[in-house]
Design a protein around this motif. Structure first.
Motif, mmCIF file in Angstrom:
data_model
loop_
_atom_site.group_PDB
_atom_site.id
_atom_site.type_symbol
_atom_site.label_atom_id
_atom_site.label_comp_id
_atom_site.label_asym_id
_atom_site.label_seq_id
_atom_site.Cartn_x
_atom_site.Cartn_y
_atom_site.Cartn_z
ATOM 1 N N VAL A 165 0.573 2.572 -12.495
ATOM 2 C CA VAL A 165 0.494 1.318 -11.728
ATOM 3 C C VAL A 165 -0.212 0.249 -12.561
ATOM 4 C CG1 VAL A 165 -0.490 0.211 -9.688
ATOM 5 C CG2 VAL A 165 0.572 2.462 -9.490
ATOM 6 N N ALA A 169 1.476 -3.277 -13.838
ATOM 7 C CA ALA A 169 0.864 -4.586 -13.588
ATOM 8 C C ALA A 169 0.709 -5.368 -14.890
ATOM 9 C CB ALA A 169 -0.495 -4.394 -12.916
ATOM 10 N N LEU A 173 2.512 -8.904 -15.742
ATOM 11 C CA LEU A 173 1.714 -10.077 -16.094
ATOM 12 C C LEU A 173 2.135 -10.654 -17.446
ATOM 13 C CD1 LEU A 173 -1.863 -8.931 -14.988
ATOM 14 C CD2 LEU A 173 -0.441 -10.677 -13.918
#
Length: 225
Positions: A165, A169, A173
């Motif tokens: 996870v 992320a 980003l």
């Protein structure tokens, strides 16, 4: 959407320091990083020979040409060739970053799983581009890079751990604003949105069905026998 250059540079620096620490403190990391090193050396050698010695003739020969028999050669070989030096440079850094994240996330003992992921992306991404792409010569490693993005994002969903996870992320980003290039755009005639789209799909499949390539191989072997 995350698009601050200073923040992206900061993330690159953090990842770079992490790589250096792992490389110096964990001997197994030397072998893992050699996978990426050798891939970059091969791509740069092929691309520079193509540009400097063959006037991009190899790129025209080994690029994906949709629905032409000769274009099937591009499925395995097109990521090695780029239209110019800027194209090559633009693909090198994300390949290293995303490839490293896959190697870390998988806790790979060797290169086998990384290569399996890569081959799955190349087959699905290349075949999708060959079947449905525009009449053009599609070349470059961006389809493979989008495949790595798809793999890392789906891994955070299919096998949610703190690591998967977290990496999903980070990938979103750093590269989320690039996902728009998977959509058709008449203003970007040099960008193979088809390669991006089908490469991303290949990464999602590789993350969702990790044994798919092995299953297909065994099935083909059974047919031969």
């Amino acid at each position: 959407m995350f698009n601050s250059k200073s923040q992206v540079i900061f993330l690159y620096l953090v990842l770079g320091v992490a790589v250096m620490v792992l490389y110096t403190k964990d001997p197994s990391w030397q072998g893992k990083l050699e996978v990426l090193r050798d891939s970059v050396i091969l791509t740069w050698t092929a691309s520079l020979m193509n540009l400097l010695l063959f006037g991009n003739g190899l790129g025209r020969l080994f690029g994906i040409r949709p629905r032409q028999a000769v274009g099937l050669l591009g499925i395995p070989f097109s990521p090695l060739f780029h239209r110019d030096l800027g194209h090559l440079l633009a693909n090198t850094v994300p390949f290293l970053v995303l490839g490293w994240l896959i190697l870390v996330q998988g806790e790979l003992e060797g290169a086998g799983e990384f290569y399996t992921i890569t081959v799955t992306i190349l087959l699905i991404g290349g075949l999708g581009t060959w079947l449905f792409g525009r009449e053009a010569i599609h070349m470059g490693a961006s389809g493979l890079i989008f495949g790595y993005i798809g793999f890392l994002l789906i891994s955070g969903y299919e096998g949610p751990t703190l690591l998967t996870v977290g990496f999903a992320a980070i990938v979103f980003l750093m590269y989320g604003n690039q996902l728009w290039s998977m959509l058709p755009s008449s203003n970007e005639s040099k960008v193979s949105w088809e390669g991006h789209l089908f490469g991303f799909a290949g990464g999602v499949v590789a993350g969702s069905y990790p044994n798919l390539l092995l299953t297909i191989t065994l099935w083909l072997e059974s047919l031969v026998q």
